[in-house]
Motif scaffolding. Structure first.
Motif, PDB file in Angstrom:
ATOM      1  N   ILE A   1       0.963  -1.389   0.148  1.00 25.84           N
ATOM      2  CA  ILE A   1      -0.052  -0.107  -0.020  1.00 25.84           C
ATOM      3  C   ILE A   1       0.888   1.356  -0.078  1.00 25.84           C
ATOM      4  O   ILE A   1       0.591   2.273  -0.764  1.00 25.84           O
ATOM      5  CB  ILE A   1      -0.773   0.005   1.038  1.00 25.84           C
ATOM      6  CG1 ILE A   1      -2.101  -1.030   0.960  1.00 25.84           C
ATOM      7  CG2 ILE A   1      -1.659   1.478   1.398  1.00 25.84           C
ATOM      8  CD1 ILE A   1      -2.866  -1.126   2.278  1.00 25.84           C
TER       9      ILE A   1
ATOM     10  N   VAL B   1      -7.068  -3.561   0.512  1.00 29.02           N
ATOM     11  CA  VAL B   1      -7.262  -2.966  -0.748  1.00 29.02           C
ATOM     12  C   VAL B   1      -8.428  -3.645  -1.483  1.00 29.02           C
ATOM     13  O   VAL B   1      -8.937  -4.955  -1.190  1.00 29.02           O
ATOM     14  CB  VAL B   1      -5.860  -3.168  -1.478  1.00 29.02           C
ATOM     15  CG1 VAL B   1      -4.752  -2.761  -0.761  1.00 29.02           C
ATOM     16  CG2 VAL B   1      -5.802  -4.712  -1.469  1.00 29.02           C
TER      17      VAL B   1
ATOM     18  N   ILE C   1      -8.286   1.927  -1.828  1.00 33.63           N
ATOM     19  CA  ILE C   1      -7.289   1.597  -0.674  1.00 33.63           C
ATOM     20  C   ILE C   1      -8.071   1.962   0.490  1.00 33.63           C
ATOM     21  O   ILE C   1      -8.311   3.297   0.441  1.00 33.63           O
ATOM     22  CB  ILE C   1      -5.841   2.164  -1.001  1.00 33.63           C
ATOM     23  CG1 ILE C   1      -5.084   1.539  -2.067  1.00 33.63           C
ATOM     24  CG2 ILE C   1      -5.196   1.899   0.478  1.00 33.63           C
ATOM     25  CD1 ILE C   1      -4.101   2.159  -2.661  1.00 33.63           C
TER      26      ILE C   1
END
Length: 356
Positions: free
Chosen positions: A260, A321, A297
């Motif tokens: 991420i 996600v 996200i």
């Protein structure tokens, strides 16, 4: 030393209680009639003659023929030498037994503690050889080189190995052949504990050798390795520079938070990020793999959302996600995910495209 302690030592050396008492009494009295020896120790008078004869045959005393039987202790050099030899032998045996006990195979308990750091380091080598998916290591450069054979087996089994290495100044890791079988090596100048995390359920930990009483811990559990994984990620990995990568091809992540952090600015700028996720279904426990495009996200620190990559602190709560796959929407969570469709084990970035 107290008399009882001396008597106990003589008995340990092979004398009976009567023989030990009579011999020690003769040492204190010098040349003495047998009857006087008996009166000053625990041996009955009728038995003292037999006891002194036994001691004479063993070489501890000599008897003298006078009007009555007398005895005296012989010069103890040989006996003392024998005691020293036995003492050294018993001490060596005691040390060997202790070493073998410490080095004996660890049991199947959830947690095993040993005083020998080498036992933990050796156990970790076996776990590396048997790894299925991921290995995270915090080691010295010498320890990493010693693992070369095990790491080669892991590499050939497509295991992702991340190594946080503290250099000793003796081994140039970046140029060493071991770097060819480690997915990524980061160098940290600060020494620290030995740590190995294997497939999320096995953990080996040994404090720094500067500890006055070294010990090691081997854990077979789901919870404690999760805690150690955050320690590894935040203290031993995220802050240090990469010195070597062995894998060619698309980037592969074994930590969702790290994925991420790297992809967030791209996704924020509307890049089309295609990924393949290998993981575990939280409901069934079965492994499965999905491919799709990153569409969202999400993480707990929503107030911190900007175009900047989130910190590990931002992602320390819930981080998810969302992918759009041929079968529809799929949510992916990190280690320990419960509410998402998939608990991630590995994320492979298949491609990044920019909208025209």
């Amino acid at each position: 030393m107290e008399r009882d302690e001396i008597l106990g030592g003589l008995e340990d050396a092979g004398l009976t209680s009567y023989q030990a008492d009579a011999y020690l009494t003769l040492l204190d009295m010098g040349v003495s009639p047998a009857v006087d020896v008996a009166r000053n120790c625990s041996v009955p008078v009728p038995r003292i003659y037999d006891v002194l004869t036994e001691l004479e045959q063993m070489g501890y005393v000599e008897t003298l023929d006078r009007e009555t039987l007398h005895a005296r202790a012989r010069e103890p050099a040989e006996f003392v030498r024998d005691l020293h030899d036995k003492s050294e032998r018993l001490s060596s045996v005691a040390e060997e037994i202790e070493d073998r006990w410490e080095a004996s195979p660890l049991g199947d308990n959830k947690m095993n503690v040993t005083k020998r750091v080498d036992t933990v380091v050796d156990h970790a080598e076996g776990l590396i050889r048997e790894a299925d998916s991921t290995v995270d290591l915090a080691v010295t450069d010498e320890q990493l080189v010693a693992y070369e054979s095990a790491l080669t087996e892991a590499f050939e089994a497509d295991v992702v190995v991340r190594a946080s290495v503290a250099p000793s100044g003796e081994v140039g890791i970046a140029d060493h052949p071991v770097s060819d079988v480690v997915s990524e090596i980061r160098e940290r100048p600060l020494p620290g504990p030995f740590c190995a995390l294997v497939d999320r359920t096995e953990a080996c930990l040994a404090p720094t050798t500067r500890m006055p009483d070294p010990y090691g811990v081997v854990i077979n559990d789901d919870i404690i390795p999760f805690i150690l994984r955050w320690y590894f990620q935040t203290c031993l990995w995220a802050n240090w520079e990469t010195v070597s990568r062995s894998r060619e091809g698309p980037p592969v992540y074994v930590c969702l938070e790290e994925f991420i952090r790297d992809v967030y600015p791209l996704w924020w700028d509307d890049a089309i990020v295609s990924v393949t996720v290998s993981g575990r279904d939280p409901d069934s426990g079965r492994d499965r793999e999905v491919s799709g495009v990153l569409t969202d996200i999400r993480y707990s620190a929503t107030s911190a959302r900007t175009g900047q990559r989130p910190t590990l602190t931002d992602l320390s709560g819930r981080a998810t996600v969302v992918l759009w796959t041929p079968d529809g929407r799929c949510t992916v969570g990190g280690w320990g995910a419960l509410d998402e469709d998939l608990e991630v084990k590995r994320v492979t970035v298949d491609g990044i495209e920019w909208l025209a």
